[in-house]
Design an enzyme around this catalytic site. Structure first.
Site, PDB file in Angstrom:
ATOM      1  N   LYS A 124       6.611   6.221   9.373  1.00 20.81           N
ATOM      2  CA  LYS A 124       7.661   5.926   8.383  1.00 20.81           C
ATOM      3  C   LYS A 124       8.700   7.036   8.234  1.00 20.81           C
ATOM      4  O   LYS A 124       9.865   6.756   7.983  1.00 20.81           O
ATOM      5  CB  LYS A 124       7.031   5.641   7.009  1.00 20.81           C
TER       6      LYS A 124
ATOM      7  N   ASP B 137       9.319  -0.523   0.027  1.00 20.38           N
ATOM      8  CA  ASP B 137       8.030  -0.300  -0.643  1.00 20.38           C
ATOM      9  C   ASP B 137       8.181  -0.229  -2.170  1.00 20.38           C
ATOM     10  O   ASP B 137       7.387  -0.796  -2.914  1.00 20.38           O
ATOM     11  CB  ASP B 137       7.367   1.003  -0.144  1.00 20.38           C
TER      12      ASP B 137
HETATM   13  P1  NAP Z   1       0.301   9.735   2.944  1.00 21.83           P
HETATM   14  O1  NAP Z   1       1.768   9.949   3.020  1.00 21.83           O
HETATM   15  O2  NAP Z   1      -0.564  10.202   4.068  1.00 21.83           O
HETATM   16  O3  NAP Z   1      -0.212  10.385   1.562  1.00 21.83           O
HETATM   17  C1  NAP Z   1      -1.578  10.441   1.266  1.00 21.83           C
HETATM   18  C2  NAP Z   1      -1.775  11.001  -0.133  1.00 21.83           C
HETATM   19  O4  NAP Z   1      -3.189  10.971  -0.428  1.00 21.83           O
HETATM   20  C3  NAP Z   1      -1.306  12.442  -0.297  1.00 21.83           C
HETATM   21  O5  NAP Z   1      -0.759  12.626  -1.580  1.00 21.83           O
HETATM   22  C4  NAP Z   1      -2.633  13.211  -0.152  1.00 21.83           C
HETATM   23  O6  NAP Z   1      -2.653  14.466  -0.801  1.00 21.83           O
HETATM   24  C5  NAP Z   1      -3.593  12.283  -0.860  1.00 21.83           C
HETATM   25  N1  NAP Z   1      -4.974  12.554  -0.466  1.00 21.83           N
HETATM   26  C6  NAP Z   1      -5.535  12.444   0.748  1.00 21.83           C
HETATM   27  N2  NAP Z   1      -6.839  12.817   0.716  1.00 21.83           N
HETATM   28  C7  NAP Z   1      -7.097  13.168  -0.564  1.00 21.83           C
HETATM   29  C8  NAP Z   1      -8.260  13.645  -1.250  1.00 21.83           C
HETATM   30  N3  NAP Z   1      -9.412  13.830  -0.598  1.00 21.83           N
HETATM   31  N4  NAP Z   1      -8.175  13.889  -2.577  1.00 21.83           N
HETATM   32  C9  NAP Z   1      -7.002  13.708  -3.228  1.00 21.83           C
HETATM   33  N5  NAP Z   1      -5.866  13.276  -2.647  1.00 21.83           N
HETATM   34  C10 NAP Z   1      -5.917  13.006  -1.325  1.00 21.83           C
HETATM   35  O7  NAP Z   1      -0.031   8.167   2.806  1.00 21.83           O
HETATM   36  P2  NAP Z   1       0.868   7.030   2.106  1.00 21.83           P
HETATM   37  O8  NAP Z   1       1.732   6.389   3.124  1.00 21.83           O
HETATM   38  O9  NAP Z   1       1.494   7.622   0.899  1.00 21.83           O
HETATM   39  O10 NAP Z   1      -0.256   5.964   1.708  1.00 21.83           O
HETATM   40  C11 NAP Z   1      -1.173   6.244   0.672  1.00 21.83           C
HETATM   41  C12 NAP Z   1      -1.957   4.980   0.318  1.00 21.83           C
HETATM   42  O11 NAP Z   1      -1.066   3.980  -0.154  1.00 21.83           O
HETATM   43  C13 NAP Z   1      -2.682   4.366   1.517  1.00 21.83           C
HETATM   44  O12 NAP Z   1      -3.938   3.921   1.099  1.00 21.83           O
HETATM   45  C14 NAP Z   1      -1.800   3.185   1.901  1.00 21.83           C
HETATM   46  O13 NAP Z   1      -2.525   2.135   2.497  1.00 21.83           O
HETATM   47  C15 NAP Z   1      -1.261   2.766   0.536  1.00 21.83           C
HETATM   48  N6  NAP Z   1       0.030   2.062   0.639  1.00 21.83           N
HETATM   49  C16 NAP Z   1       0.083   0.784   0.178  1.00 21.83           C
HETATM   50  C17 NAP Z   1       1.281   0.078   0.249  1.00 21.83           C
HETATM   51  C18 NAP Z   1       1.315  -1.335  -0.262  1.00 21.83           C
HETATM   52  O14 NAP Z   1       2.261  -2.070   0.086  1.00 21.83           O
HETATM   53  N7  NAP Z   1       0.372  -1.744  -1.083  1.00 21.83           N
HETATM   54  C19 NAP Z   1       2.429   0.680   0.797  1.00 21.83           C
HETATM   55  C20 NAP Z   1       2.345   1.989   1.238  1.00 21.83           C
HETATM   56  C21 NAP Z   1       1.125   2.664   1.173  1.00 21.83           C
HETATM   57  P3  NAP Z   1      -2.234  15.820   0.002  1.00 21.83           P
HETATM   58  O15 NAP Z   1      -0.746  15.905  -0.091  1.00 21.83           O
HETATM   59  O16 NAP Z   1      -2.956  16.886  -0.710  1.00 21.83           O
HETATM   60  O17 NAP Z   1      -2.718  15.644   1.421  1.00 21.83           O
END
Ligand code: NAP
Length: 278
Positions: free
Chosen positions: A69, A106
């Site tokens: 993305k 999103d």
């Molecule tokens: P991302 O950019 O990789 O961000 C992941 C986030 O999770 C970061 O803030 C990270 O913190 C945190 N994290 C990871 N491991 C952790 C832990 N052990 N404890 C606490 N925090 C932790 O991913 P993203 O694209 O934002 O997606 C995040 C989630 O949203 C995913 O599950 C995805 O499937 C979902 N999502 C859903 C939609 C929808 O349409 N429903 C759309 C987009 C995303 P750090 O910065 O410390 O690593």
């Protein structure tokens, strides 16, 4: 030559789990359109070639998902100002002249899903706590600000990333350290999990909800499973809850409109078809 068959798809790595083909092909059938939506597993090393190939192959465009993305922004010809603020794109639309335009739907999906479940919802009824500072958080925070939110607390495991967002988005957004995450829930009207915690294959979010007001709406961006341990804990203490499926379904609508020329609806039938696969 007149175009008779419209093709779009989703680029990700891996991408086999994506529910987007189910959603878009449902709408193609519903509206009796000639077209198809497919899965494009694109290795990060091939991202530029794959995006540039959209126009050469005559595709209408594509969705962009994890992990592309952010990087995909560099390979399109124009980025929508909203997507620029979010720092990522999730949709590319090939223009009639072949130019590639990038968008991010999103945040739109998140707000529409919220309004679908709570039609009277307002962004400024109280403080909002957002857990996470990744791609999903950026979309959610920008859309909440545009909806009128005036007090957003971002809590992230890596504090520097929460601070970065607070600085980028101005005084309405503050950062809270992960160690103090439970303090961010005090007085909150809305709590949103945008971390991957609680997602299938990941541990549950490590968070006590004791400080959260009982009437606060609790949302999760995660939709596999539909009810994460976080949402279950919120429901059991009486909070209204909302899972991430509505966000996924609603973000797909503007992209479908741009590619296929029809603005589709998120119906009970569509929810049921996707839920069957979760
Ligand atoms: P991302 O950019 O990789 O961000 C992941 C986030 O999770 C970061 O803030 C990270 O913190 C945190 N994290 C990871 N491991 C952790 C832990 N052990 N404890 C606490 N925090 C932790 O991913 P993203 O694209 O934002 O997606 C995040 C989630 O949203 C995913 O599950 C995805 O499937 C979902 N999502 C859903 C939609 C929808 O349409 N429903 C759309 C987009 C995303 P750090 O910065 O410390 O690593």
């Amino acid at each position: 030559m007149k175009k008779t068959f419209t093709i779009a798809g989703v680029m990700g790595w891996p991408v086999a789990h994506s529910r987007s083909p189910l959603i878009h092909n449902h709408w193609i059938r519903e509206h009796h359109l000639d077209g198809a939506y497919g899965l494009f597993p694109v290795n990060p090393n091939n991202l530029e070639a794959a995006i540039r190939g959209l126009q050469a192959l005559g595709l209408a465009g594509c969705n962009i998902t994890i992990p592309h993305k952010i990087n995909a922004m560099a390979y399109v010809d124009w980025v929508d100002p909203l997507a620029k603020r979010m720092g990522a794109i999730n949709t590319i639309v090939v223009q009639p002249d072949g130019a590639l335009h990038g968008y991010n739907n999103d945040g739109f999906g998140f707000i529409q899903s919220l309004l679908e479940s709570q039609p009277a919802w307002h962004a400024n009824t109280g403080p909002i706590a957002v857990l996470g500072a990744g791609g999903a958080a950026r979309g959610v925070v920008v859309s909440l600000l545009d909806a009128g939110a005036t007090n957003i607390r971002i809590v992230n495991r890596t504090h520097s990333k929460a601070e970065e967002l607070a600085q980028a988005f101005g005084p309405a957004v503050t950062s809270v350290k992960w160690e103090a995450r439970e303090d961010a829930l005090t007085g909150a009207a809305l709590l949103v999990n945008t971390t991957n915690q609680g997602m299938h294959g990941e541990p549950a979010l490590d968070l006590s909800l004791n400080n959260l007001p009982a009437e606060a709406l609790v949302c999760d961006a995660v939709y596999i499973p539909l009810e994460t341990p976080f949402l279950k804990a919120a429901r059991l203490r009486g909070n209204p809850t909302l899972n991430g499926l509505g966000m996924l379904l609603h973000q797909a609508r503007p992209a479908f409109h741009a590619w296929f020329g029809v603005l589709p609806d998120v119906t009970r039938e569509l929810y049921a078809e996707v839920i069957k696969t979760i």
